[in-house]
Motif scaffolding. Structure first.
Motif, PDB file in Angstrom:
ATOM      1  N   GLY A 120       0.847  -1.270  -0.045  1.00 22.74           N
ATOM      2  CA  GLY A 120      -0.001  -0.071  -0.066  1.00 22.74           C
ATOM      3  C   GLY A 120       0.828   1.215   0.041  1.00 22.74           C
ATOM      4  O   GLY A 120       1.686   1.450  -0.835  1.00 22.74           O
ATOM      5  N   ALA A 121       0.721   2.150   1.047  1.00 21.74           N
ATOM      6  CA  ALA A 121       1.241   3.189   1.051  1.00 21.74           C
ATOM      7  C   ALA A 121       2.648   3.113   1.821  1.00 21.74           C
ATOM      8  O   ALA A 121       3.079   4.176   2.306  1.00 21.74           O
ATOM      9  CB  ALA A 121       0.461   4.584   1.879  1.00 21.74           C
ATOM     10  N   THR A 122       3.123   2.055   2.196  1.00 23.37           N
ATOM     11  CA  THR A 122       4.246   1.746   3.059  1.00 23.37           C
ATOM     12  C   THR A 122       5.187   0.938   2.314  1.00 23.37           C
ATOM     13  O   THR A 122       5.137   0.203   1.669  1.00 23.37           O
ATOM     14  CB  THR A 122       3.851   0.956   4.312  1.00 23.37           C
ATOM     15  N   LEU A 123       6.383   1.557   2.519  1.00 25.70           N
ATOM     16  CA  LEU A 123       7.766   1.040   2.159  1.00 25.70           C
ATOM     17  C   LEU A 123       8.386   0.388   3.524  1.00 25.70           C
ATOM     18  O   LEU A 123       8.752   1.232   4.424  1.00 25.70           O
ATOM     19  CB  LEU A 123       8.870   2.143   1.437  1.00 25.70           C
ATOM     20  N   VAL A 285       8.290   3.427   6.363  1.00 29.03           N
ATOM     21  CA  VAL A 285       7.880   4.661   6.197  1.00 29.03           C
ATOM     22  C   VAL A 285       6.616   4.629   5.495  1.00 29.03           C
ATOM     23  O   VAL A 285       6.581   4.004   4.347  1.00 29.03           O
ATOM     24  CB  VAL A 285       9.038   5.594   5.361  1.00 29.03           C
ATOM     25  N   THR A 286       5.681   5.530   5.750  1.00 30.55           N
ATOM     26  CA  THR A 286       4.132   5.362   5.291  1.00 30.55           C
ATOM     27  C   THR A 286       4.062   6.723   4.705  1.00 30.55           C
ATOM     28  O   THR A 286       4.282   7.765   5.512  1.00 30.55           O
ATOM     29  CB  THR A 286       3.033   4.990   6.339  1.00 30.55           C
ATOM     30  N   VAL A 287       3.574   6.890   3.561  1.00 29.00           N
ATOM     31  CA  VAL A 287       3.600   8.224   2.858  1.00 29.00           C
ATOM     32  C   VAL A 287       2.058   8.670   2.810  1.00 29.00           C
ATOM     33  O   VAL A 287       1.281   7.826   2.642  1.00 29.00           O
ATOM     34  CB  VAL A 287       3.805   8.018   1.448  1.00 29.00           C
ATOM     35  N   PRO A 288       1.801  10.015   3.045  1.00 30.32           N
ATOM     36  CA  PRO A 288       0.485  10.316   2.937  1.00 30.32           C
ATOM     37  C   PRO A 288      -0.208   9.986   1.627  1.00 30.32           C
ATOM     38  O   PRO A 288       0.121  10.400   0.614  1.00 30.32           O
ATOM     39  CB  PRO A 288       0.413  11.671   3.474  1.00 30.32           C
ATOM     40  N   VAL A 289      -1.316   9.566   1.596  1.00 27.67           N
ATOM     41  CA  VAL A 289      -2.261   9.498   0.234  1.00 27.67           C
ATOM     42  C   VAL A 289      -3.543  10.193   0.440  1.00 27.67           C
ATOM     43  O   VAL A 289      -3.943  10.514   1.454  1.00 27.67           O
ATOM     44  CB  VAL A 289      -2.307   7.901   0.066  1.00 27.67           C
TER      45      VAL A 289
END
Length: 289
Positions: A120-123, A285-289
């Motif tokens: 998802g939005a997480t690496l 690290v999770t990026v805002p979406v």
């Protein structure tokens, strides 16, 4: 010639170079770039892996059982070509193993496997170290990712670092690139640090213990990056003063102390991995979406 591999899902795209297994891009599907671009007018790194030391050694030399070996700042992994072991649409795995070149600087049989994986939005970036030798293997390991400051969409907005545990961890500074002996008061207040370039005029902010297993970096009001750390007790924050990036650096190991010897085993938080054992370290690290 270094190769790059691209991994992606519906939310994120990541590129990783075989040189240092270093991430080169972290972009959202709508075109927001969160990773520092490596502009060498400021700093050419983007997200190096630090192994088998974190930070500097006195005179760029480590000692192992009294014998001296050349070792530049942050070790040799970031300057080494990794082999691509495996990959899929949303992950890649690179490996570095001991060679004549590494043995001349670090006399241990090892493997270092670095995995980048999207969900998802997480690496999530995971480093697995294996001691392939017959004796305990000392080392330090860390991550050094740099993110744009200000973050995309948050230009001209003050940014904060907020610790998940709400702590006020004490800090150490560097003295000639080495860890100064004095513990300093925390710059955090109830887990929050208001960022400004003047914080970094004396180099990195280094928190040996107590910063916890997660933090947020971003504007006070609005979306930021959220981080979690696995088996990485030391945290550093670094910027070249005025540069448009912030490094969020989780480590297991630190630079040599300015009042200690060059022995690798005397460096703070050095790992001693038993023969045949493996250990994993990672951050997400999770990026805002």
């Amino acid at each position: 010639m270094s190769d790059r591999i691209r991994i992606a899902n519906d939310t994120l795209t990541v590129e990783v170079s075989s040189l240092g297994a270093e991430m080169q891009r972290l972009d959202t599907a709508d075109g927001r770039a969160y990773l520092w671009n490596g502009d060498d007018r400021w700093w050419s790194g983007r997200s190096p892996i630090l192994f088998p030391i974190v930070g500097k050694a006195p005179d760029d030399t480590i000692a192992i059982n009294g014998k001296s070996y050349p070792m530049k700042q942050h070790g040799f992994a970031r300057r080494s070509e990794f082999a691509l072991m495996d990959s899929g649409a949303d992950f890649c795995r690179h490996a570095l193993t001991a060679s004549e070149t590494t043995l001349a600087a670090y006399p241990y049989a090892f493997s270092l496997v670095l995995e980048h994986r999207l969900d998802g939005a997480t690496l999530t970036v995971t480093a697995t170290v294996t001691n392939a030798g017959a004796e305990p293997m000392p080392y330090g390991i860390g991550f050094h990712p740099a993110f744009r400051w200000p973050l995309p969409g948050a230009e001209n907005t003050p940014h904060l670092v907020t610790l998940d545990n709400g702590a006020e961890p004490q800090m150490v500074r560097l003295e000639g690139g080495l860890i100064a002996p004095d513990l300093l008061p925390s710059p955090f207040t109830a887990g929050t640090l208001a960022l400004s370039p003047d914080l970094f005029e004396a180099d990195a902010l280094i928190f040996p213990e107590g910063a916890g297993k997660g933090l947020r970096f971003g504007p006070k009001d609005g979306a930021g990056l959220t981080f979690t750390f696995d088996n990485l007790p030391n945290i550093a924050l670094w910027q070249k003063p005025g540069a448009p990036f912030l490094c969020v650096e989780p480590w297991h190991g630190m630079a040599a102390r300015s009042d200690a010897s060059a022995e690798l085993t005397e460096r703070p938080f050095t790992v001693a991995l038993a023969a045949g054992d493996s250990a994993a370290y990672g951050f997400s690290v999770t990026v805002p979406v």
